[in-house]
Structures are given as structure tokens and as C-alpha cells.
Motif scaffolding. Structure first.
Motif, PDB file in Angstrom:
ATOM      1  N   ASP A   1      39.400  41.336  45.302  1.00  0.00           N
ATOM      2  CA  ASP A   1      40.602  40.515  45.147  1.00  0.00           C
ATOM      3  C   ASP A   1      40.371  39.347  44.191  1.00  0.00           C
ATOM      4  OD1 ASP A   1      41.944  42.158  46.860  1.00  0.00           O
ATOM      5  OD2 ASP A   1      41.687  40.863  48.606  1.00  0.00           O
ATOM      6  N   CYS A   2      39.217  38.702  44.326  1.00  0.00           N
ATOM      7  CA  CYS A   2      38.929  37.549  43.467  1.00  0.00           C
ATOM      8  C   CYS A   2      38.774  37.976  42.011  1.00  0.00           C
ATOM      9  CB  CYS A   2      37.696  36.802  43.966  1.00  0.00           C
ATOM     10  SG  CYS A   2      36.206  37.794  44.004  1.00  0.00           S
ATOM     11  N   GLU A   3      38.215  39.180  41.760  1.00  0.00           N
ATOM     12  CA  GLU A   3      38.058  39.677  40.390  1.00  0.00           C
ATOM     13  C   GLU A   3      39.421  39.978  39.760  1.00  0.00           C
ATOM     14  OE1 GLU A   3      35.559  43.055  40.956  1.00  0.00           O
ATOM     15  OE2 GLU A   3      33.719  41.862  40.976  1.00  0.00           O
ATOM     16  N   VAL A   4      40.324  40.548  40.551  1.00  0.00           N
ATOM     17  CA  VAL A   4      41.672  40.849  40.052  1.00  0.00           C
ATOM     18  C   VAL A   4      42.391  39.550  39.703  1.00  0.00           C
ATOM     19  CG1 VAL A   4      43.929  41.798  40.677  1.00  0.00           C
ATOM     20  CG2 VAL A   4      41.857  43.025  41.296  1.00  0.00           C
ATOM     21  N   TYR A   5      42.329  38.588  40.603  1.00  0.00           N
ATOM     22  CA  TYR A   5      42.985  37.294  40.385  1.00  0.00           C
ATOM     23  C   TYR A   5      42.410  36.602  39.147  1.00  0.00           C
ATOM     24  CZ  TYR A   5      44.770  32.624  41.368  1.00  0.00           C
ATOM     25  OH  TYR A   5      45.393  31.422  41.276  1.00  0.00           O
ATOM     26  N   ASP A   6      41.083  36.625  39.011  1.00  0.00           N
ATOM     27  CA  ASP A   6      40.414  36.007  37.873  1.00  0.00           C
ATOM     28  C   ASP A   6      40.819  36.710  36.570  1.00  0.00           C
ATOM     29  OD1 ASP A   6      38.577  34.067  36.839  1.00  0.00           O
ATOM     30  OD2 ASP A   6      37.129  35.693  36.539  1.00  0.00           O
ATOM     31  N   PHE A   7      40.895  38.052  36.607  1.00  0.00           N
ATOM     32  CA  PHE A   7      41.289  38.816  35.427  1.00  0.00           C
ATOM     33  C   PHE A   7      42.692  38.432  34.972  1.00  0.00           C
ATOM     34  CE2 PHE A   7      43.371  42.384  33.405  1.00  0.00           C
ATOM     35  CZ  PHE A   7      42.461  42.711  32.416  1.00  0.00           C
ATOM     36  N   ILE A   8      43.620  38.338  35.934  1.00  0.00           N
ATOM     37  CA  ILE A   8      45.010  37.984  35.598  1.00  0.00           C
ATOM     38  C   ILE A   8      45.070  36.580  35.004  1.00  0.00           C
ATOM     39  CG2 ILE A   8      47.296  37.529  36.567  1.00  0.00           C
ATOM     40  CD1 ILE A   8      46.691  40.482  36.329  1.00  0.00           C
ATOM     41  N   LEU A   9      44.330  35.644  35.573  1.00  0.00           N
ATOM     42  CA  LEU A   9      44.354  34.274  35.061  1.00  0.00           C
ATOM     43  C   LEU A   9      43.791  34.181  33.649  1.00  0.00           C
ATOM     44  CD1 LEU A   9      43.293  32.116  38.145  1.00  0.00           C
ATOM     45  CD2 LEU A   9      45.544  32.287  37.100  1.00  0.00           C
ATOM     46  N   LYS A  10      42.685  34.870  33.391  1.00  0.00           N
ATOM     47  CA  LYS A  10      42.024  34.762  32.085  1.00  0.00           C
ATOM     48  C   LYS A  10      42.719  35.573  30.999  1.00  0.00           C
ATOM     49  CE  LYS A  10      37.391  33.666  33.673  1.00  0.00           C
ATOM     50  NZ  LYS A  10      35.998  34.118  33.786  1.00  0.00           N
TER      51      LYS A  10
END
Length: 138
Positions: free
Chosen positions: A42-51
Motif C-alpha cells: 500500500d505504501c509503495e502504491v501511494y508513494d508511486f502516485i505521489l511521485k
């Protein structure tokens, strides 16, 4: 009044994990396909969307009906989520992604045609140059 709706669905397709990001603003609907590779947390998906938000390539807009936000019973919401997980990606998203794919195909065809015409013109100019040089006796 702006009605906004967005949804990210992550699922397993073949050897990769794929995410489909859908967004709707008023009556315009757009979708974007993201390939993650291995199973993302979940944190990787969220980080990907933000970046990478600015780099996402959304499909051309499709007209659709407005998504109304209503309060629903929590049990009903769970049932809808379970149903969505079994179905996978919605047909609107598939239509939008197909439209994007067709647009890329058209762009690629136009690029290849231009490239081929340039090569033909270059070949023709070289042929004419050789003919003139031969005519002059060089």
C-alpha cells in the motif's frame, strides 16, 4: 459545480501486477493503466502516485453519466467491494484504455509513414545526385 470521483484498482494480470487509475470530473471520464511488476504494498502504491502523478498518461476523455455520492449501509458497501474485486476492471475503464491504445497506434503509424517518406526522399535525392555526376563524367 465540480463533481470529482477517482479510484485505483490493483490486480494481478499475467506475470505482472497492474493498477488502473480511473478519474471522473463532471461528465468526463479518463483512465490510466500502471504496471507495477511485483506485488506492491500500500505504501509503495501511494508513494508511486505521489511521485509520478504528473507523468501518468490518461486516456482521452469519454462522456459518461455523473457519479452520485450517497451514504450507504456499511454492509452494502462491503458487498459492493467484494463484487467489484471479483469482476475486476469496469467496462468504462476498458473503453478508455482501448481508446488510448488506438490513439497510440495512429500516432505510431503516422510517425512510421513520415519516417519512410523521408527515407524515400533521401534515397531519391541521392539517386538524382549520382545521375547528374555520371552525366557530367565524374
Amino acid at each position: 459545480m465540480d463533481n470529482c470521483f477517482s479510484k485505483l484498482t490493483v490486480y494481478f494480470e499475467g506475470p505482472f501486477w497492474v493498477g488502473v487509475y480511473e478519474r471522473q470530473l463532471d461528465s468526463r471520464y479518463e483512465a490510466c493503466k500502471i504496471i507495477f511488476g511485483s506485488e506492491p504494498k500500500d505504501c509503495e502504491v501511494y508513494d508511486f502516485i505521489l511521485k509520478n502523478w504528473s507523468k501518468l498518461k490518461f486516456s482521452p476523455s469519454i462522456q459518461c453519466c455523473l457519479h452520485k455520492e450517497t451514504k450507504a449501509n456499511p454492509k452494502r458497501v462491503q458487498r459492493l467491494i467484494r463484487k467489484e474485486l471479483q469482476q475486476g476492471v469496469g467496462t468504462k475503464a476498458q473503453q478508455a484504455l482501448k481508446l488510448q491504445q488506438e490513439q497510440k497506434i495512429q500516432e505510431r503509424k503516422a510517425y512510421n509513414k513520415k519516417k519512410c517518406q523521408d527515407a524515400d526522399e533521401k534515397r531519391y535525392a541521392l539517386k538524382q545526385k549520382k545521375r547528374k555526376a555520371k552525366h557530367r563524367g565524374r
